[in-house]
Design a protein around this motif. Structure first.
Motif, PDB file in Angstrom:
ATOM      1  N   TRP A 183      -7.734   5.838  33.955  1.00 25.19           N
ATOM      2  CA  TRP A 183      -7.092   6.438  32.775  1.00 25.19           C
ATOM      3  C   TRP A 183      -5.682   6.925  33.107  1.00 25.19           C
TER       4      TRP A 183
ATOM      5  N   THR B 256      -5.557  -0.527  32.286  1.00 24.90           N
ATOM      6  CA  THR B 256      -6.423  -1.152  31.276  1.00 24.90           C
ATOM      7  C   THR B 256      -6.693  -2.627  31.561  1.00 24.90           C
TER       8      THR B 256
ATOM      9  N   GLY C  16     -13.067   3.927  31.952  1.00 19.44           N
ATOM     10  CA  GLY C  16     -11.742   4.530  31.905  1.00 19.44           C
ATOM     11  C   GLY C  16     -10.749   3.654  31.154  1.00 19.44           C
TER      12      GLY C  16
ATOM     13  N   ARG D 118      -9.270   4.450  27.392  1.00 21.82           N
ATOM     14  CA  ARG D 118      -7.812   4.551  27.264  1.00 21.82           C
ATOM     15  C   ARG D 118      -7.315   3.667  26.114  1.00 21.82           C
TER      16      ARG D 118
END
Length: 251
Positions: free
Chosen positions: A64, A69, A109, A113
């Motif tokens: 995060w 990502t 995470g 996000r």
């Protein structure tokens, strides 16, 4: 060997025992392992669940914070592979379970996000909803409001396999049509709500597996299998809640 009401837990336990049926010496060895040595306890399992969550939160936090990502899909694949290994492996491997928690942390995470960028505030809502739902399910199990019996297990097993088949078909449709499949329709919220319900009630199967394992005195390494099952169900619950909240925010 003790039998719980969790079909995944039973499958994981049976794989190791099946190998011991090759000859009598192996059977005797397996029996000695089960009946001697340290035993599974609820407290020991809870400690391993806590440890897995520390690893998961650490990797999720790093993903995060640094906005990694792009690791979401690879982490999902790795987590799936490690999860299958932990479930169907012939031996209990704590390292595999810890690695699974780490991979799932990266996946969650990154996923969180992405959703938080699209719908600010959704991450906090999803975390709180997951904690409240899990707490409610534990209370329902602890006070006997939900009876984990043979009938409950059969219904849950058929429902889980049915939802799994739907999820795979929906994923295939989404990949070919570049859409969210059934979740993008007017009934998407209802389908997501069913997923939340199934994930929530699966927690009761995990609670029962831990209770039965401790009562029957299974080997202490079984705590890792039970912890893996409970953490997997909580991860599934969080993802389903995140999906449901995103549908409500989108609408």
């Amino acid at each position: 060997m003790a039998i719980s009401h969790n079909p995944i837990f039973n499958q994981a336990m049976s794989t190791g025992v099946d190998v011991a049926r090759v000859d009598q010496a192996a059977v005797d060895s397996e029996f000695a392992k089960i009946t001697s040595g340290p035993k599974m306890t609820v407290e020991g399992t809870a400690g391993k669940v806590f440890g897995m969550f520390l690893v998961l939160l650490a990797t999720a936090g790093v993903t995060w914070f640094f906005g990694l990502t792009g690791l979401m899909f690879p982490a999902m694949i790795v987590g799936l592979g490690l999860g299958l290994w932990a479930t169907f492996g012939k031996k209990v491997r704590p390292g595999v379970v810890i690695a699974y928690a780490a991979a799932e942390g990266v996946f969650l995470g990154a996923l969180t996000r992405i959703f938080e960028t699209m719908y600010p505030g959704i991450a906090q809502q999803a975390v709180l909803a997951t904690l409240c739902t899990a707490g409610a399910m534990f209370a329902a199990y602890r006070y006997g409001w939900i009876k984990v019996n043979a009938r409950f297990t059969r219904v849950m097993t058929f429902a889980l396999f049915g939802y799994m088949a739907f999820a795979l078909i929906n994923l295939a449709v989404g990949l070919f049509t570049n859409s969210s499949g059934a979740y993008g329709t007017g009934f998407g919220w209802l389908i997501a709500l069913v997923g939340v319900g199934l994930a929530a009630f699966t927690l009761n199967l995990d609670f029962e597996a831990i209770t039965v394992g401790a009562r029957e005195g299974l080997p202490v390494e079984t705590e890792w299998r039970a912890a893996f099952g409970l953490v997997s169900s909580l991860i599934w619950l969080y993802v389903e809640i995140l999906r449901l909240l995103s549908i409500f925010n989108r609408d």
